[in-house]
Design an enzyme around this catalytic site. Structure first.
Site, PDB file in Angstrom:
ATOM      1  CD1 TRP A  29       2.504   8.354  -5.873  1.00 43.94           C
ATOM      2  CD2 TRP A  29       4.916   7.997  -4.638  1.00 43.94           C
ATOM      3  NE1 TRP A  29       3.248   9.312  -5.144  1.00 43.94           N
ATOM      4  CE2 TRP A  29       4.148   9.512  -4.509  1.00 43.94           C
ATOM      5  CE3 TRP A  29       6.033   7.818  -4.021  1.00 43.94           C
ATOM      6  CZ2 TRP A  29       5.310  10.392  -4.139  1.00 43.94           C
ATOM      7  CZ3 TRP A  29       6.762   9.049  -3.313  1.00 43.94           C
ATOM      8  CH2 TRP A  29       6.119  10.164  -3.419  1.00 43.94           C
ATOM      9  CG  ASP A  42      -0.493   0.794   0.028  1.00 46.50           C
ATOM     10  OD1 ASP A  42      -0.583   0.451   0.735  1.00 46.50           O
ATOM     11  OD2 ASP A  42       0.386   2.148  -0.803  1.00 46.50           O
ATOM     12  CE1 TYR A  70       0.514   7.339  -2.588  1.00 53.22           C
ATOM     13  CE2 TYR A  70      -0.316   4.946  -3.015  1.00 53.22           C
ATOM     14  CZ  TYR A  70       0.365   6.483  -2.186  1.00 53.22           C
ATOM     15  OH  TYR A  70       1.198   5.492  -0.991  1.00 53.22           O
ATOM     16  CG  HIS A 103      -2.433   8.779   2.311  1.00 54.40           C
ATOM     17  ND1 HIS A 103      -2.396   9.264   1.037  1.00 54.40           N
ATOM     18  CD2 HIS A 103      -1.270   8.102   3.106  1.00 54.40           C
ATOM     19  CE1 HIS A 103      -0.985   8.664   0.546  1.00 54.40           C
ATOM     20  NE2 HIS A 103      -0.113   7.873   2.320  1.00 54.40           N
TER      21      HIS A 103
END
Length: 213
Positions: free
Chosen positions: A56, A87, A92, A156
């Protein structure tokens, strides 16, 4: 470059403080003092690093990160630390920051030897999670990550029932079927659910579609 410094510090910390545990890993695990150890992602699954790279921040979520710095951070994570589990998510891809998936794609495309070692997981973030939207999300992620197949695609969030406007959201059966269709076509390898509790996981399992994470 703070991100690279943190990776190196983590390696040094594990090498100094985690040496005995690393030598006493359960059967099926592999690792050395100098690198992050690995373990199966699930029973019988691929081995991935026991600590993953949460990508992120590459999108500028915690402050600006230059694209070149982000690319080098991804390379260093896999090359220097054996942080092979990466990940990310479609969420993002923040406007004006280049995006996490984009940066990961650039990094691994530029270093094929690291791409062979990396295990990349991303997430479908934009609802409603209809089969059509899940497919469209996967296609966008494949393009940004410059991949032919997503190793692990997760939803998500667990979303069923009604949305904020009182509209019915897709059933969990439709959502799971949407993921299974992509798996059957070879677009994704493994299926995952993110931010779901035990009851919700059981609901997903009861659809008959088998997920891995």
């Amino acid at each position: 470059m703070p991100t690279l410094d943190r990776l190196r510090a983590l390696t040094e910390h594990l090498g100094r403080d985690a040496s005995p545990p690393c030598r006493q890993l359960p059967a099926g695990c592999a690792g050395t003092v100098e690198k992050l150890p690995t373990r199966p992602l699930f029973k019988g699954g691929p081995h991935v690093s026991c600590v993953g790279l949460g990508a992120w921040p590459l999108a500028g979520a915690h402050g600006p990160v230059g694209r070149d710095v982000g690319v080098e951070a991804v390379k260093a994570a896999v090359r220097d630390v054996n942080m092979t589990f990466i990940d990310t998510a479609e969420a993002y891809e923040l406007e004006g920051h280049g995006g996490s998936e984009t940066v990961i794609g650039l990094a691994l495309h530029a270093a094929p030897e690291l791409r062979e070692r990396a295990f990349v997981t991303t997430k479908v973030s934009r609802g409603p999670f209809t089969a059509e939207n899940i497919r469209a999300s996967a296609e966008r992620s494949l393009a940004r990550l410059q991949l032919d197949e997503l190793e692990l695609l997760q939803l998500h969030h667990f979303r069923v029932g009604k949305d904020r406007n009182g509209n019915e959201m897709p059933t969990i059966q439709e959502q799971m079927n949407g993921l299974k269709a992509l798996q059957d076509e070879g677009m994704i390898k493994y299926i995952g659910l993110n931010n779901a509790n035990a009851v919700q996981l059981q609901m997903a399992w009861d659809t008959g579609v088998r997920f891995h994470t």
